[in-house]
Structure formats: structure tokens, C-alpha cells
Write a protein that holds these residues in place. Structure first.
Motif, short mmCIF file in Angstrom:
data_model
loop_
_atom_site.label_atom_id
_atom_site.label_comp_id
_atom_site.label_asym_id
_atom_site.label_seq_id
_atom_site.Cartn_x
_atom_site.Cartn_y
_atom_site.Cartn_z
N GLN A 1 4.93 23.76 -19.42
CA GLN A 1 4.41 23.52 -18.10
C GLN A 1 2.90 23.71 -18.01
O GLN A 1 2.14 23.15 -17.50
N LEU A 2 2.73 24.96 -18.48
CA LEU A 2 1.04 25.50 -18.58
C LEU A 2 0.40 24.84 -19.48
O LEU A 2 -0.81 24.29 -19.27
N ARG A 3 0.88 24.28 -20.76
CA ARG A 3 -0.05 23.19 -21.46
C ARG A 3 -0.19 21.94 -20.72
O ARG A 3 -1.34 21.49 -20.82
N THR A 4 0.85 21.51 -19.95
CA THR A 4 0.75 20.24 -19.10
C THR A 4 -0.48 20.50 -18.08
O THR A 4 -1.36 19.71 -17.87
N LEU A 5 -0.53 21.52 -17.53
CA LEU A 5 -1.31 21.83 -16.38
C LEU A 5 -2.52 22.06 -17.01
O LEU A 5 -3.68 21.59 -16.30
N THR B 1 6.72 32.54 -11.28
CA THR B 1 7.33 32.03 -10.34
C THR B 1 7.97 30.84 -10.72
O THR B 1 7.32 29.79 -11.65
N PRO B 2 9.21 30.35 -10.23
CA PRO B 2 9.97 29.07 -10.35
C PRO B 2 8.80 27.98 -9.76
O PRO B 2 8.29 28.35 -8.74
N LEU B 3 9.08 26.63 -10.21
CA LEU B 3 8.27 25.60 -9.86
C LEU B 3 8.38 25.64 -8.34
O LEU B 3 7.24 25.37 -7.57
N PRO B 4 9.53 25.42 -7.67
CA PRO B 4 9.52 25.17 -6.14
C PRO B 4 8.76 26.17 -5.43
O PRO B 4 7.83 26.04 -4.55
N GLU B 5 9.08 27.37 -5.85
CA GLU B 5 8.08 28.90 -5.15
C GLU B 5 6.71 28.50 -5.52
O GLU B 5 6.03 28.83 -4.62
N ALA B 6 6.42 28.06 -6.60
CA ALA B 6 4.97 28.08 -7.20
C ALA B 6 4.35 27.12 -6.37
O ALA B 6 3.19 27.10 -5.69
N LEU B 7 4.93 25.95 -6.06
CA LEU B 7 4.33 24.87 -5.35
C LEU B 7 4.12 25.33 -3.79
O LEU B 7 3.18 24.85 -3.34
N MET C 1 -0.90 27.19 -12.05
CA MET C 1 -1.22 28.02 -13.53
C MET C 1 -0.93 29.42 -13.28
O MET C 1 -0.17 30.07 -14.03
N GLY C 2 -1.84 29.76 -12.06
CA GLY C 2 -1.57 31.34 -11.91
C GLY C 2 -0.25 31.73 -11.53
O GLY C 2 0.26 32.95 -12.07
N GLU C 3 0.49 31.10 -10.98
CA GLU C 3 1.84 31.37 -10.28
C GLU C 3 2.83 31.12 -11.30
O GLU C 3 3.45 32.15 -11.54
N ILE C 4 2.74 30.26 -12.36
CA ILE C 4 3.54 30.23 -13.50
C ILE C 4 3.22 31.45 -14.34
O ILE C 4 4.05 31.96 -14.86
N HIS D 1 1.20 11.37 -13.66
CA HIS D 1 1.75 11.41 -15.12
C HIS D 1 1.75 13.12 -15.21
O HIS D 1 2.74 13.32 -15.82
N MET D 2 0.87 14.02 -14.64
CA MET D 2 1.08 15.21 -14.71
C MET D 2 2.47 15.85 -14.08
O MET D 2 3.12 16.51 -14.73
N GLY D 3 2.81 15.27 -12.92
CA GLY D 3 3.77 15.53 -12.27
C GLY D 3 5.29 15.24 -13.09
O GLY D 3 6.23 15.84 -13.06
#
Length: 174
Positions: A129-133, A53-59, A45-48, A116-118
Motif C-alpha cells: 500500500q505504501l509503495r503504491t501511494l 491504521t487500517p485503510l477504512p480508518e485512514a480514509l 501514507m502518514g496514517e498507514i 488505478h491507484m485505488g
């Protein structure tokens, strides 16, 4: 009664106690891994949110701050997202959960919540994405609280059952 028989009976009690202790350690480890999942969601959540940050980089960034097995899980997920852009995120996420987290102390319900989250995370825009997280974090908070409340009782129960099971075997063999 022979010395060998007494040693065998002591080993049965010790084996039962060891099995009970092992189960109680699993309960604690699950609680710790649920807390690690909370940290993972917070890092993502912080990265996004703040770094945009795009998702791959956030991961990848989240993986740097996580412990095993979550660091490897996140790194491999990010790597495969970049290598195989034709695969859906939900498919990759589910595969990596099966590959890296099946042997963790998380139970089936925990893994299903994570999957399910993924499944919802990969194809959505930033706000979704933020709401899902956030939703996942809320569900996870309830699981962590439930695990914390039941942990002492379950640990004691498993340890007691282990010792009693060993004693039952001793009585059975006498």
C-alpha cells in the motif's frame, strides 16, 4: 446603429470574455485539486506508516483534513468499505470517483491515475500500500509540475480566445 444593437454587441464581447475567464479559472482549479490529491496521498501514507491504521480508518482520518469534494469522497468510501465488505475496494473506489469527482476540475487522465491507484491500494498488505501511494505521489508530482508550468500560458490563451471569439461574433453580426 441603434442602442439595442450596441448593447447586444457589448454583451457578445462580454460573454466571450466571460467564457474565456471561466476556462482560465478551470485551469487554476485543476492545479489546486492536483495539489489536494498530493496532500491526500501524503495523509494516507502518514496514517498507514506511523499510526499503522487500517485503510477504512485512514480514509476517515484523511477526510477530516481535506476540503470538498475530497472529504466527502473519502468519508463515503470509508463508510461503504465498512458497510459492504463483500465489494472489492477497487470497485468501491471507482464508483466513488465517478460519483464525487467526475464534476471536479480534474481531467480524465487525472481521474484514471486516481482509479488505478485505488485499484491497487485495497487488497495489498501495508508495505505494498505504501509503495503504491509513493508511486502515485511521484506520478502526481509530475502532473502538478506540468500543470504549474503550463498554467500561465493556458490561462492567458483562454482569456484571449474568449475575447477574440466575442469580437469575432460582433464582426460577424455587423
Amino acid at each position: 446603429m441603434s442602442v439595442l444593437k450596441v448593447i447586444g454587441l457589448i454583451c457578445m464581447i462580454a460573454g466571450g470574455a466571460g467564457a474565456g475567464y471561466s476556462m482560465s479559472v478551470q485551469v487554476r482549479r485543476r492545479y489546486q485539486q492536483l495539489q489536494a490529491l498530493q496532500r491526500m496521498a501524503a495523509f494516507l501514507m502518514g496514517e498507514i506508516t506511523y499510526a499503522n491504521t487500517p485503510l477504512p480508518e485512514a480514509l476517515k482520518h484523511a477526510a477530516e483534513r481535506m476540503e470538498e469534494p475530497f472529504a466527502v469522497f473519502l468519508n463515503e468510501l470509508a463508510r461503504e468499505m465498512m458497510e459492504f465488505p463483500s465489494k472489492t475496494f477497487a470497485e468501491l473506489f471507482s464508483q466513488k470517483v465517478d460519483q464525487y469527482l467526475k464534476e471536479s476540475s480534474l481531467n480524465q487522465k487525472d481521474l484514471e491515475m486516481l482509479c488505478h491507484m485505488g485499484a491497487s491500494l485495497g487488497y495489498l498488505d501495508r508495505d505494498m500500500q505504501l509503495r503504491t501511494l509513493k508511486l502515485y505521489e511521484t506520478e502526481l508530482q509530475q502532473e502538478v509540475l506540468a500543470a504549474y508550468e503550463t498554467m500561465p500560458g493556458r490561462q492567458k490563451l483562454y482569456q484571449t480566445l474568449g475575447i477574440m471569439g466575442g469580437m469575432f461574433l460582433v464582426i460577424l453580426f455587423l
